[in-house]
Design a protein around this motif. Sequence first.
Motif, PDB file in Angstrom:
ATOM      1  N   ASP A   1      38.795  19.058  -4.852  1.00  0.00           N
ATOM      2  CA  ASP A   1      39.269  17.896  -5.612  1.00  0.00           C
ATOM      3  C   ASP A   1      38.119  16.905  -5.714  1.00  0.00           C
ATOM      4  O   ASP A   1      38.101  15.865  -5.066  1.00  0.00           O
ATOM      5  CB  ASP A   1      40.476  17.274  -4.915  1.00  0.00           C
ATOM      6  N   LEU A   2      37.150  17.242  -6.550  1.00  0.00           N
ATOM      7  CA  LEU A   2      35.936  16.448  -6.698  1.00  0.00           C
ATOM      8  C   LEU A   2      35.631  16.306  -8.176  1.00  0.00           C
ATOM      9  O   LEU A   2      35.430  17.304  -8.874  1.00  0.00           O
ATOM     10  CB  LEU A   2      34.763  17.135  -5.975  1.00  0.00           C
ATOM     11  N   GLN A   3      35.626  15.065  -8.663  1.00  0.00           N
ATOM     12  CA  GLN A   3      35.379  14.818 -10.073  1.00  0.00           C
ATOM     13  C   GLN A   3      33.891  15.027 -10.404  1.00  0.00           C
ATOM     14  O   GLN A   3      33.037  14.950  -9.513  1.00  0.00           O
ATOM     15  CB  GLN A   3      35.810  13.400 -10.448  1.00  0.00           C
ATOM     16  N   PRO A   4      33.564  15.290 -11.699  1.00  0.00           N
ATOM     17  CA  PRO A   4      32.169  15.593 -12.067  1.00  0.00           C
ATOM     18  C   PRO A   4      31.174  14.495 -11.710  1.00  0.00           C
ATOM     19  O   PRO A   4      29.982  14.778 -11.556  1.00  0.00           O
ATOM     20  CB  PRO A   4      32.246  15.799 -13.584  1.00  0.00           C
ATOM     21  N   ASP A   5      31.644  13.242 -11.577  1.00  0.00           N
ATOM     22  CA  ASP A   5      30.716  12.149 -11.275  1.00  0.00           C
ATOM     23  C   ASP A   5      30.781  11.723  -9.808  1.00  0.00           C
ATOM     24  O   ASP A   5      30.151  10.737  -9.419  1.00  0.00           O
ATOM     25  CB  ASP A   5      31.013  10.941 -12.161  1.00  0.00           C
ATOM     26  N   GLU A   6      31.515  12.474  -8.966  1.00  0.00           N
ATOM     27  CA  GLU A   6      31.731  12.050  -7.590  1.00  0.00           C
ATOM     28  C   GLU A   6      30.821  12.772  -6.604  1.00  0.00           C
ATOM     29  O   GLU A   6      30.396  13.904  -6.822  1.00  0.00           O
ATOM     30  CB  GLU A   6      33.190  12.295  -7.174  1.00  0.00           C
ATOM     31  N   LEU A   7      30.586  12.074  -5.499  1.00  0.00           N
ATOM     32  CA  LEU A   7      29.858  12.616  -4.361  1.00  0.00           C
ATOM     33  C   LEU A   7      30.702  12.453  -3.105  1.00  0.00           C
ATOM     34  O   LEU A   7      31.453  11.480  -2.978  1.00  0.00           O
ATOM     35  CB  LEU A   7      28.537  11.869  -4.138  1.00  0.00           C
ATOM     36  N   VAL A   8      30.575  13.382  -2.176  1.00  0.00           N
ATOM     37  CA  VAL A   8      31.086  13.155  -0.825  1.00  0.00           C
ATOM     38  C   VAL A   8      30.115  12.201  -0.146  1.00  0.00           C
ATOM     39  O   VAL A   8      28.920  12.467  -0.053  1.00  0.00           O
ATOM     40  CB  VAL A   8      31.174  14.471  -0.036  1.00  0.00           C
ATOM     41  N   THR A   9      30.618  11.055   0.292  1.00  0.00           N
ATOM     42  CA  THR A   9      29.730  10.068   0.917  1.00  0.00           C
ATOM     43  C   THR A   9      29.937   9.940   2.417  1.00  0.00           C
ATOM     44  O   THR A   9      29.038   9.445   3.114  1.00  0.00           O
ATOM     45  CB  THR A   9      29.901   8.683   0.273  1.00  0.00           C
ATOM     46  N   ALA A  10      31.089  10.369   2.934  1.00  0.00           N
ATOM     47  CA  ALA A  10      31.321  10.219   4.378  1.00  0.00           C
ATOM     48  C   ALA A  10      32.518  11.048   4.821  1.00  0.00           C
ATOM     49  O   ALA A  10      33.366  11.437   4.006  1.00  0.00           O
ATOM     50  CB  ALA A  10      31.544   8.757   4.742  1.00  0.00           C
ATOM     51  N   ILE A  11      32.567  11.285   6.110  1.00  0.00           N
ATOM     52  CA  ILE A  11      33.716  11.896   6.780  1.00  0.00           C
ATOM     53  C   ILE A  11      34.217  10.892   7.810  1.00  0.00           C
ATOM     54  O   ILE A  11      33.430  10.354   8.596  1.00  0.00           O
ATOM     55  CB  ILE A  11      33.338  13.204   7.494  1.00  0.00           C
ATOM     56  N   ARG A  12      35.532  10.610   7.799  1.00  0.00           N
ATOM     57  CA  ARG A  12      36.139   9.675   8.752  1.00  0.00           C
ATOM     58  C   ARG A  12      36.922  10.479   9.785  1.00  0.00           C
ATOM     59  O   ARG A  12      37.867  11.190   9.446  1.00  0.00           O
ATOM     60  CB  ARG A  12      37.047   8.673   8.046  1.00  0.00           C
ATOM     61  N   ILE A  13      36.515  10.375  11.052  1.00  0.00           N
ATOM     62  CA  ILE A  13      37.091  11.177  12.118  1.00  0.00           C
ATOM     63  C   ILE A  13      37.822  10.270  13.094  1.00  0.00           C
ATOM     64  O   ILE A  13      37.226   9.333  13.648  1.00  0.00           O
ATOM     65  CB  ILE A  13      35.983  11.951  12.859  1.00  0.00           C
TER      66      ILE A  13
END
Length: 493
Positions: free
Chosen positions: A350-362
């Motif tokens: 579920d990642l849009q064409p203009d999106e980046l994964v920026t962080a993981i919250r644990i």
Amino acid sequence: MSESIRFHFRGAIQEVDAAAPLRTVLQHLREELHCTGTKEGCAEGDCGACTVLVGQLRDGALQLEPVNACIRLLPTLDGKALFTVEDLQQADGTLHPVQQAMVDCHGSQCGFCTPGFVMSLWNLYLQREGQSTPPSRQQVNDALSGNLCRCTGYRPIIAAATRMGQLPPVTFDRAAVTAALLPLHSTTLRQHALADGHTFFAPRTLSQAIQLRTSHPAATLLAGSTDVGLWFTKQLRVLGDIVYLGEVAGLAAIERSASHLHIGATASLEASYQAICQHYPNELTELWQRFASLPVRNAGTLGGNVANGSPIGDSMPWLIALGAEVVLQGSTGTRTLALEDFYLGYQKKDLQPDELVTAIRIPLPQAGRQWRTYKLAKRFDQDISAVCAAFSIRLDGELITDIRIAFGGMAATPKRASHAEQALLGQPWNDASLTRAMAALASDYTPLSDMRASGTYRMKAAQNLLRRFWFETRTDAPLTAGQVNAFAHEGIQ
């Protein structure tokens, strides 16, 4: 505007223009610089024959890390320093203590893998400068986890790791390397034209990265290259334009709030697991040691592990079991998803064409919650999981008030076991409930058979891992880790 790739090597600044599109550091070393001490064995970051050290400035200090040159793209060296086995010989021609120790202990037979072992040992040597005690066996094992030997055997190499500290010391001039790197440091977007007409972009800010993601939606996103590297060395893919996220300021930050640990997307696996294991030492330290190898963990990132979404990635099961979230940012803003909702199907996110994964919250440890993660593989070190499992439970007396079960290697994505969870929720944590949940796993997964394991084995292993979790967390006489872990018994290392 295209810029040269600039890096410090053997006392001078090297400049490369219009590099071949998928030129690796290893290829450049052997074919252009004619430094053939570094070897190619597997071309997938597994054997360690190509191990080199890369130095870069972080917060003004020089940080050196062993990495695999065979899957590292040449443009990622821009602004850094590169060290190979040729750098260890002293000015008077004598061997470095690491090399001399290998000679003294007969640590080389055919010699093909030896340069890689030497570089990994040199990294350990540098880490222990000024220490008089020899490294422990565990420290040596960790340092050499990324190096395979086919003929010499590991005993004399491990002996060399102890011997090297007993020889007259040789210091490393960090100040000189730091001074050489300072002029190469850049806070502005760097871009390098590749020989096939494509461009290697190295943004310095998150806004630059998102802008490039928006304007070049077909570009390959690159972080540690531990997965992408195999796309071109083994699958012979054409990557086209590349957006390298490894230089984006702040994207490697690791921060703690009152309830969560915030892991930036380009924080290395080694740094990420080191930070997480400070909060979950008993649950995660073994998986940290067994996750790939030190060179792979130095290069790979937790964000990349999550974003690639491999069904056999070792991080996702325990992240899902803990209720971790993924933070996405694009041109229209930021959104947060539960990690299990991020995966839509095999290699689909579920990642849009203009999106980046920026962080993981644990989530940080919570009172009353118990959890474990287990990895099954054919080797202890540096092997892909046949099954990776994670379980999280909260009890009120014997009653299960919350349960999360997640597996890798059992489906097309890392996936929760919803039927098994429902069989347990609200039930007593006893053998009868456990037996029903083990049976329910067959409704959650239809594992495939491949070279790592058969589907039948995977299902039986998954069921038995759930039973092991019960043994460790049951309210009546739970077993200790030493009682259920073969590697914890005396004499097994």
